[in-house]
Structure formats: C-alpha cells, structure tokens
Design a protein around this motif. Structure first.
Motif, PDB file in Angstrom:
ATOM      1  N   PHE A  43       0.839  -1.190   0.000  1.00  0.00           N
ATOM      2  CA  PHE A  43       0.000   0.000   0.000  1.00  0.00           C
ATOM      3  C   PHE A  43       0.875   1.240   0.000  1.00  0.00           C
ATOM      4  O   PHE A  43       2.064   1.201   0.316  1.00  0.00           O
ATOM      5  N   LEU A  44       0.253   2.338  -0.377  1.00  0.00           N
ATOM      6  CA  LEU A  44       0.920   3.632  -0.471  1.00  0.00           C
ATOM      7  C   LEU A  44       0.001   4.678   0.141  1.00  0.00           C
ATOM      8  O   LEU A  44      -1.171   4.769  -0.231  1.00  0.00           O
ATOM      9  N   ILE A  45       0.511   5.439   1.103  1.00  0.00           N
ATOM     10  CA  ILE A  45      -0.220   6.588   1.641  1.00  0.00           C
ATOM     11  C   ILE A  45       0.436   7.837   1.077  1.00  0.00           C
ATOM     12  O   ILE A  45       1.658   7.968   1.115  1.00  0.00           O
ATOM     13  N   LEU A  46      -0.351   8.745   0.540  1.00  0.00           N
ATOM     14  CA  LEU A  46       0.204   9.915  -0.124  1.00  0.00           C
ATOM     15  C   LEU A  46      -0.550  11.172   0.236  1.00  0.00           C
ATOM     16  O   LEU A  46      -1.723  11.127   0.614  1.00  0.00           O
ATOM     17  N   TYR A  97      -4.255  10.227   1.491  1.00  0.00           N
ATOM     18  CA  TYR A  97      -5.000   9.183   0.798  1.00  0.00           C
ATOM     19  C   TYR A  97      -4.250   7.865   0.889  1.00  0.00           C
ATOM     20  O   TYR A  97      -3.037   7.848   1.121  1.00  0.00           O
ATOM     21  N   ILE A  98      -4.968   6.759   0.637  1.00  0.00           N
ATOM     22  CA  ILE A  98      -4.328   5.447   0.590  1.00  0.00           C
ATOM     23  C   ILE A  98      -4.692   4.742  -0.708  1.00  0.00           C
ATOM     24  O   ILE A  98      -5.824   4.826  -1.191  1.00  0.00           O
ATOM     25  N   SER A  99      -3.678   4.068  -1.286  1.00  0.00           N
ATOM     26  CA  SER A  99      -3.855   3.274  -2.491  1.00  0.00           C
ATOM     27  C   SER A  99      -3.222   1.905  -2.249  1.00  0.00           C
ATOM     28  O   SER A  99      -2.227   1.786  -1.530  1.00  0.00           O
ATOM     29  N   TYR A 100      -3.793   0.856  -2.861  1.00  0.00           N
ATOM     30  CA  TYR A 100      -3.292  -0.500  -2.677  1.00  0.00           C
ATOM     31  C   TYR A 100      -2.681  -1.030  -3.972  1.00  0.00           C
ATOM     32  O   TYR A 100      -3.151  -0.714  -5.075  1.00  0.00           O
ATOM     33  N   ASN A 101      -1.659  -1.834  -3.817  1.00  0.00           N
ATOM     34  CA  ASN A 101      -1.007  -2.488  -4.943  1.00  0.00           C
ATOM     35  C   ASN A 101      -1.714  -3.820  -5.184  1.00  0.00           C
ATOM     36  O   ASN A 101      -1.573  -4.764  -4.406  1.00  0.00           O
TER      37      ASN A 101
END
Length: 326
Positions: free
Chosen positions: A223-226, A241-245
């Motif tokens: 995951f990536l928090i940006l 925000y959070i995005s998942y791989n």
C-alpha cells in the motif's frame, strides 16, 4: 500488514506492578500511549509539538530518538531537529548536527537504521541553481556520515520531495521534474544490482493534473499513503490518501477520512517502528470552527502561542483507525 508486530502490554497485580510488569514497562516504545488513541492526539505537546510549525516526524528503529522539522511560519526555511527520550520523557530538541544552515526537511530512516534520507536545497557541485534534492547519510560507529547527494536518476533538474524506501530498496518520492502529469507527481526508482533505475511515474491511478507530494510506501509495497491536493473529495487544502497495490497495479486513492484529514493541510504520513501508531502533521487549529466563548486577551495569546494555533503540529493515532487492507 507485514510491518505490524506484537506490542507487549503492561500488566498489574494489586496496587503495584510486578517485577515482570516493570520490565515490560521499560520495553514499551517511548511513543506508546497509556490509553487507546482512537482520536487524533498531539504528540509530545509543548516539547515536540509547540506553538511553532512542527512537522515530519521520523523515529530511529528503537523509538528512542525522534527527528522532525521546525519551519518558519511562512514555510521558507526548514530545519531538522532531534529529540531524545531520556529519563522517562522527550528532551528539549536540538538542531541536528547536519542541519541549521540550509532548508532541510522530510527525514526518513530505514527500518534497519542504516540510512537517513532527507531533502535539502544545500548547494550541489555543478548546479548553478539550487533546488530541492534528496540526500542520504550512512550510519557509522561515530554517528551519521556527512550527507551525500543521491544524484541522478533519482534527483533531477526539478525538486524532489519526501523519500521513503521499501524493504527491497525501491525509493518512492515526489518530484516536479519535466514530463509529469501534474505540477508534482509521485515517482519510484527500483534498486537493481546495487544501482537505481530511471525514475518511473506511478501513472494515472496515482497522479493527476494537480499535486501529489509525499508518499509513504509500505515495506512490502502493498500500500501507499500519499499527500494530495485539488481532488473532489478533499476536506481542505492537502489531504492524505491510501492506495493498494493489486497485482502490480495501484488502486484509486481513497481519502483517509475526517479523523485524519481536516479543513487544514495534512502532511508527512509515517508509521511507528513497531507498526502500532500512525503519525502525521496537520495545520488544523482552534479557529477552524466558531469559538465556544469570547476569549479574553490572555486566553487569545495562549492559544496563538500554543499547539493547535493553525501552524503545523504532529498528531498520533492507533494504526487501526486507518482500516488498512479493509
């Protein structure tokens, strides 16, 4: 979540702690709270988070030392400070030995404590115009080495922001280099055979025509928090925000919600070394909502010179509040 580990809890017997419980107490990380933090709480109120612009926390792996940024109110000079946990409390911060002259910010320490990354506008040989580059220091027996510019292909003729590093060495960062999708985008550079590859833009799923600045990558890149601005679901200025791989593709970033984001700006997402707490910076303040009563002069001055005055403060919350992976 691979970075989560079991946190030993204190136990008590009767009116006092047992010897075993006292031992567990000493093993607790200094940032651990005595109570459950389901709501944002200012970290180290009055010592680390003050009436100044405080932001961008980075702990050493043992949690005993904290590096963070203190800025001028207009955000045109950033200095990295260091506070150490001694005799049961966080000590008065000092300017880190490598900082204090140029604008230095965005500290990141690798999970094994061997490298310290940060950004700076300090001069680089061969560059006529200073911009923000990523720098790195190595851990030595005598402390941190002299800062070294990480150079191309990570640094560019533009500015670079907020480096964070995955367990496999891949470095994620923000940059306003040419060829991006917006004003500032999120990039990554993979470590292959000891060398970094050309930086790759994370693409349309992550980057927009607006700004994406500060990426926190999970150690396993799951995951990536940006930090991003200009989005329709934003709460104010810049939100987290959070995005998942998912099988190599990034999902659409989801706003972390009202417990994390505010009508102010949110910065510098990071997770404590033990994986139990989420830390970030917010410019939320006491004047964001109508005041509950008329303030007298002393009350006004106290609020203006204390945390929650609308400049940056460092906040802490239980990692479970983020519902990562759910």
């Amino acid at each position: 979540m691979h970075i989560m580990i079991t946190l030993l809890l204190c136990c008590s017997c009767g009116s006092g702690h047992t010897v075993a419980a006292q031992s567990v107490d000493r093993m607790k990380h200094p940032y651990a709270s005595d109570k459950t933090l389901n709501e944002p709480a200012i970290f180290a109120d009055g010592i680390v988070s003050t009436g100044d612009f405080d932001s961008h926390p980075a702990f050493t792996p043992d949690g005993q030392t904290l590096y963070f940024v203190r800025s001028t109110p207009n955000f045109n000079l950033w200095t990295i400070l260091v506070s150490r946990f001694e005799r049961g409390k966080w000590r008065t911060p000092e300017i880190a030995p490598f900082s204090g002259q140029y604008s230095d910010a965005d500290p990141f320490i690798t999970s094994d404590g061997s490298r310290f990354y940060f950004i700076s506008n300090r001069p680089v040989v061969g560059k006529s115009t200073p911009d923000l580059d990523i720098w790195v220091m190595e851990r030595t027996a005598a402390g941190w080495s002299e800062p070294n510019n990480v150079a191309a292909p990570i640094n560019s003729s533009g500015s670079e922001w907020y480096p964070t590093v995955a367990a496999n060495g891949t470095i994620y960062f923000g940059s306003d280099r040419e060829g991006g999708k917006g004003r500032t985008d999120i990039y990554r550079s993979r470590l292959v055979n000891g060398k970094y590859t050309e930086a790759e833009n994370l693409g349309d799923a992550i980057n927009t025509q607006s700004n994406e600045f500060e990426p926190l990558i999970a150690p396993d890149e799951s995951f990536l928090i940006l930090m991003a601005g200009g989005r329709a679901d934003g709460r104010g200025g810049f939100d987290l925000y959070i995005s998942y791989n998912r099988n190599g593709a990034w999902t659409k970033p989801v706003n972390l919600g009202d417990q994390i984001n505010s009508s102010g700006n949110e910065y510098s997402p990071t997770i404590s070394p033990d994986g139990k707490y989420f830390f970030w910076t917010s410019t939320r303040g006491f004047a964001d909502k109508p005041l509950e009563k008329r303030l007298n002069y002393q009350e006004l001055m106290n609020r203006l010179r204390s945390p929650r005055n609308g400049l940056g403060d460092i906040y802490q919350v239980e990692i479970g509040v983020l519902n990562i992976g759910k």
